[in-house]
Design a protein around this motif. Structure first.
Motif, PDB file in Angstrom:
ATOM      1  N   TYR A  11       0.747  -1.309  -0.075  1.00 29.40           N
ATOM      2  CA  TYR A  11      -0.095  -0.001   0.076  1.00 29.40           C
ATOM      3  C   TYR A  11       0.907   1.185   0.096  1.00 29.40           C
ATOM      4  O   TYR A  11       2.229   1.264   0.663  1.00 29.40           O
ATOM      5  CB  TYR A  11      -0.771   0.043   1.317  1.00 29.40           C
ATOM      6  N   GLY A  65      -2.561   5.120  -3.715  1.00 28.98           N
ATOM      7  CA  GLY A  65      -2.637   4.083  -4.606  1.00 28.98           C
ATOM      8  C   GLY A  65      -2.127   4.140  -6.007  1.00 28.98           C
ATOM      9  O   GLY A  65      -2.693   3.942  -6.962  1.00 28.98           O
ATOM     10  N   LYS A  84       0.572   0.129  -6.376  1.00 27.23           N
ATOM     11  CA  LYS A  84       0.270  -0.132  -5.105  1.00 27.23           C
ATOM     12  C   LYS A  84      -1.279  -0.013  -5.033  1.00 27.23           C
ATOM     13  O   LYS A  84      -1.803   0.870  -5.677  1.00 27.23           O
ATOM     14  CB  LYS A  84       1.106   0.494  -4.272  1.00 27.23           C
ATOM     15  N   LYS A  85      -1.835  -0.354  -3.836  1.00 27.32           N
ATOM     16  CA  LYS A  85      -3.229  -0.338  -3.557  1.00 27.32           C
ATOM     17  C   LYS A  85      -3.148   1.152  -2.766  1.00 27.32           C
ATOM     18  O   LYS A  85      -2.144   1.504  -1.872  1.00 27.32           O
ATOM     19  CB  LYS A  85      -3.709  -1.226  -2.786  1.00 27.32           C
TER      20      LYS A  85
END
Length: 117
Positions: free
Chosen positions: A33, A37, A41-42
Protein backbone atom coordinates in the motif's frame (compact mmCIF):
# COMPACT_ATOMS: atom_id res chain seq x y z
CA UNK A 1 -13.49 -1.83 15.65
CA UNK A 2 -13.50 1.95 16.16
CA UNK A 3 -13.84 1.46 19.91
CA UNK A 4 -10.90 -0.98 19.91
CA UNK A 5 -8.69 1.36 17.88
CA UNK A 6 -9.49 4.34 20.10
CA UNK A 7 -8.27 2.34 23.13
CA UNK A 8 -4.79 1.80 21.66
CA UNK A 9 -3.54 5.04 23.13
CA UNK A 10 -1.14 7.76 22.12
CA UNK A 11 -0.01 11.02 23.65
CA UNK A 12 -1.11 13.09 20.64
CA UNK A 13 -2.79 12.73 17.24
CA UNK A 14 0.36 11.71 15.29
CA UNK A 15 1.35 9.11 17.89
CA UNK A 16 -2.13 7.59 17.93
CA UNK A 17 -2.36 7.47 14.12
CA UNK A 18 1.02 5.70 13.89
CA UNK A 19 0.01 3.23 16.62
CA UNK A 20 -3.26 2.44 14.87
CA UNK A 21 -1.55 1.91 11.51
CA UNK A 22 1.01 -0.43 13.12
CA UNK A 23 -1.88 -2.50 14.53
CA UNK A 24 -3.78 -2.64 11.25
CA UNK A 25 -0.90 -3.26 8.83
CA UNK A 26 1.76 -5.93 9.13
CA UNK A 27 5.00 -5.08 7.32
CA UNK A 28 4.25 -7.35 4.33
CA UNK A 29 0.76 -5.87 3.99
CA UNK A 30 1.99 -2.28 4.39
CA UNK A 31 4.48 -2.85 1.56
CA UNK A 32 1.53 -3.41 -0.80
CA UNK A 33 0.00 0.00 0.00
CA UNK A 34 0.74 3.67 -0.28
CA UNK A 35 -1.51 6.55 0.66
CA UNK A 36 -3.04 7.28 -2.75
CA UNK A 37 -2.64 3.98 -4.62
CA UNK A 38 -0.12 4.88 -7.30
CA UNK A 39 2.88 3.06 -8.80
CA UNK A 40 1.22 -0.33 -8.76
CA UNK A 41 0.24 -0.24 -5.09
CA UNK A 42 -3.16 -0.24 -3.43
CA UNK A 43 -4.44 3.01 -1.93
CA UNK A 44 -5.09 3.48 1.79
CA UNK A 45 -7.18 6.55 0.97
CA UNK A 46 -9.95 4.40 -0.54
CA UNK A 47 -10.17 1.87 2.32
CA UNK A 48 -13.07 1.84 4.76
CA UNK A 49 -10.63 1.31 7.60
CA UNK A 50 -9.34 4.85 6.97
CA UNK A 51 -12.74 6.23 8.03
CA UNK A 52 -12.78 3.96 11.07
CA UNK A 53 -9.30 5.21 11.99
CA UNK A 54 -10.47 8.84 11.57
CA UNK A 55 -13.40 8.22 13.93
CA UNK A 56 -11.17 6.46 16.47
CA UNK A 57 -8.62 9.31 16.49
CA UNK A 58 -11.34 11.95 16.80
CA UNK A 59 -12.92 10.04 19.66
CA UNK A 60 -9.69 10.43 21.64
CA UNK A 61 -8.59 13.80 20.21
CA UNK A 62 -11.69 15.75 19.07
CA UNK A 63 -9.46 18.57 17.81
CA UNK A 64 -7.73 16.22 15.32
CA UNK A 65 -8.37 17.39 11.77
CA UNK A 66 -8.68 15.23 8.69
CA UNK A 67 -5.68 17.02 7.20
CA UNK A 68 -3.50 16.28 10.22
CA UNK A 69 -4.53 12.62 10.35
CA UNK A 70 -4.03 12.17 6.59
CA UNK A 71 -0.59 13.81 6.69
CA UNK A 72 0.58 11.44 9.42
CA UNK A 73 -0.79 8.42 7.52
CA UNK A 74 0.82 9.64 4.27
CA UNK A 75 4.23 9.85 5.98
CA UNK A 76 3.73 6.46 7.65
CA UNK A 77 3.31 4.75 4.30
CA UNK A 78 6.50 6.38 2.99
CA UNK A 79 8.64 4.70 5.68
CA UNK A 80 11.41 2.35 4.57
CA UNK A 81 10.25 -0.99 5.93
CA UNK A 82 12.85 -3.74 6.20
CA UNK A 83 15.52 -1.54 4.60
CA UNK A 84 14.35 -2.04 1.01
CA UNK A 85 14.96 1.55 -0.05
CA UNK A 86 18.37 1.50 1.64
CA UNK A 87 19.34 -1.77 -0.11
CA UNK A 88 18.29 -0.36 -3.51
CA UNK A 89 20.33 2.79 -2.88
CA UNK A 90 23.41 0.80 -1.85
CA UNK A 91 23.13 -1.54 -4.84
CA UNK A 92 22.98 1.38 -7.30
CA UNK A 93 25.95 3.16 -5.72
CA UNK A 94 28.01 -0.06 -5.51
CA UNK A 95 27.36 -0.94 -9.16
CA UNK A 96 29.11 2.18 -10.42
CA UNK A 97 25.97 4.18 -11.10
CA UNK A 98 26.18 7.79 -9.98
CA UNK A 99 25.20 8.36 -6.39
CA UNK A 100 22.62 10.90 -5.35
CA UNK A 101 25.33 13.46 -4.56
CA UNK A 102 26.33 15.23 -7.76
CA UNK A 103 29.85 16.21 -8.61
CA UNK A 104 31.36 14.06 -5.87
CA UNK A 105 30.35 16.62 -3.27
CA UNK A 106 30.42 15.57 0.33
CA UNK A 107 27.54 16.17 2.66
CA UNK A 108 29.93 17.65 5.19
CA UNK A 109 31.78 20.02 2.82
CA UNK A 110 31.81 23.56 4.23
CA UNK A 111 30.02 26.25 2.28
CA UNK A 112 32.44 28.65 0.63
CA UNK A 113 31.92 32.34 1.09
CA UNK A 114 32.76 35.23 3.35
CA UNK A 115 31.13 36.07 6.63
CA UNK A 116 29.18 39.27 7.12
CA UNK A 117 30.76 40.33 10.39
Amino acid sequence: MMKYLSCIGGENVPALVRSILRRIFSTPLALQYNFTGVKGKKGFLALRVRGVMMDAVRRVFPQGTELEINNVARKWFIRDRDGGRHRRFISTTDSGSPSRLSGGASVREPIQGGSKS
